[in-house]
Design an enzyme around this catalytic site. Structure first.
Site, PDB file in Angstrom:
ATOM      1  N   HIS A  62      42.622  26.681 -14.375  1.00 31.59           N
ATOM      2  CA  HIS A  62      43.424  26.223 -15.519  1.00 31.59           C
ATOM      3  C   HIS A  62      44.914  26.433 -15.236  1.00 31.59           C
ATOM      4  O   HIS A  62      45.737  25.524 -15.409  1.00 31.59           O
ATOM      5  CB  HIS A  62      42.999  27.006 -16.769  1.00 31.59           C
ATOM      6  CG  HIS A  62      43.779  26.694 -18.005  1.00 31.59           C
ATOM      7  ND1 HIS A  62      43.239  25.998 -19.074  1.00 31.59           N
ATOM      8  CD2 HIS A  62      45.062  26.981 -18.372  1.00 31.59           C
ATOM      9  CE1 HIS A  62      44.142  25.873 -20.027  1.00 31.59           C
ATOM     10  NE2 HIS A  62      45.261  26.470 -19.623  1.00 31.59           N
ATOM     11  N   GLU A  63      45.272  27.615 -14.788  1.00 33.21           N
ATOM     12  CA  GLU A  63      46.682  27.934 -14.529  1.00 33.21           C
ATOM     13  C   GLU A  63      47.209  27.197 -13.296  1.00 33.21           C
ATOM     14  O   GLU A  63      48.350  26.723 -13.290  1.00 33.21           O
ATOM     15  CB  GLU A  63      46.866  29.445 -14.372  1.00 33.21           C
ATOM     16  CG  GLU A  63      46.523  30.252 -15.613  1.00 33.21           C
ATOM     17  CD  GLU A  63      47.378  29.878 -16.812  1.00 33.21           C
ATOM     18  OE1 GLU A  63      48.499  29.362 -16.625  1.00 33.21           O
ATOM     19  OE2 GLU A  63      46.924  30.097 -17.944  1.00 33.21           O
ATOM     20  N   HIS A  66      48.171  23.686 -14.226  1.00 33.41           N
ATOM     21  CA  HIS A  66      49.505  23.619 -14.844  1.00 33.41           C
ATOM     22  C   HIS A  66      50.586  23.591 -13.765  1.00 33.41           C
ATOM     23  O   HIS A  66      51.528  22.799 -13.822  1.00 33.41           O
ATOM     24  CB  HIS A  66      49.739  24.843 -15.741  1.00 33.41           C
ATOM     25  CG  HIS A  66      49.031  24.806 -17.053  1.00 33.41           C
ATOM     26  ND1 HIS A  66      48.976  23.687 -17.856  1.00 33.41           N
ATOM     27  CD2 HIS A  66      48.363  25.779 -17.735  1.00 33.41           C
ATOM     28  CE1 HIS A  66      48.307  23.965 -18.968  1.00 33.41           C
ATOM     29  NE2 HIS A  66      47.910  25.223 -18.908  1.00 33.41           N
TER      30      HIS A  66
END
Length: 207
Positions: A62-63, A66
């Site tokens: 997820h990170e 980004h």
């Protein structure tokens, strides 16, 4: 596009991954007392590995998503762990619930509203895409009769669906607020899909 990671960023990602894996392992064990029982029986190591492969991987990718999209838009972007909130995640798990806000990707540079929205959207969409990866794991676990593989598959599905749904809420610093500011239809579509998948998986697959 050149995506690179500084030594500090790699350290923060590793610490956050391990801390979240530990927190979720304690939470799924049923809190502090149950965790002590698993430790004494030697079963906690397996619980930790399962959490690292499900909640930990879901958070990590997820990170990273980004960051990758931010770099794609010519941003200087790095993940920073929030060590205080990682401690809160572990402490909350010990008393039977979990509150996890492990950190965030910080970026700087000039962005359009659309680019800002796409950076925010990348995290929840990655969690939804991970459902495609964990579904076959669950199927294989069922076919070969392995409770451990089934657990990795089912927990990977429900956790990643939940992470997508939670992060799409339009509040505070969550991704949903930024996505909604860019495009209400995109926000609504991804949020509704994430919530439906979370509820459906909880009802039919469970933890």
């Amino acid at each position: 596009m050149n995506v690179s990671f500084s030594s500090r960023e790699l350290r923060d990602l590793l610490v956050a991954w391990v801390a979240l894996g530990l927190a979720f392992a304690i939470f799924f064990a049923g809190g502090g007392n149950r965790t002590i029982q698993l430790l004494t029986s030697g079963s906690f190591g397996l619980a930790l590995v399962v959490s690292l492969l499900t909640a930990g991987v879901g958070f990590l990718l997820h990170e990273v998503a980004h960051k990758v999209v931010a770099v794609r838009f010519n941003q200087v972007a790095e993940f920073r762990a929030d060590y205080g909130m990682l401690a809160v995640a572990i402490m909350s798990a010990l008393v039977g619930f979990i509150f996890a806000a492990p950190g965030a990707v910080y970026h700087r540079g000039v962005l359009t509203e659309r680019e800002h929205g796409l950076i925010a959207l990348a995290g929840p969409v990655t969690n939804l895409l991970l459902l495609v990866a964990f579904a076959p794991v669950l199927v294989v676990g069922v076919l070969v009769g392995s409770d451990v593989i089934q657990l990795v598959g089912s927990r990977g599905l429900i956790i990643n669906a939940f992470l997508a749904a939670f992060n799409m809420l339009p509040f505070g610093s969550l991704d949903g607020k930024t996505v909604k500011s860019w495009s209400t239809p995109v926000f609504a579509g991804v949020l509704v899909l994430s919530v439906l998948l979370t509820v459906g998986l909880f009802l039919f697959v469970g933890f």
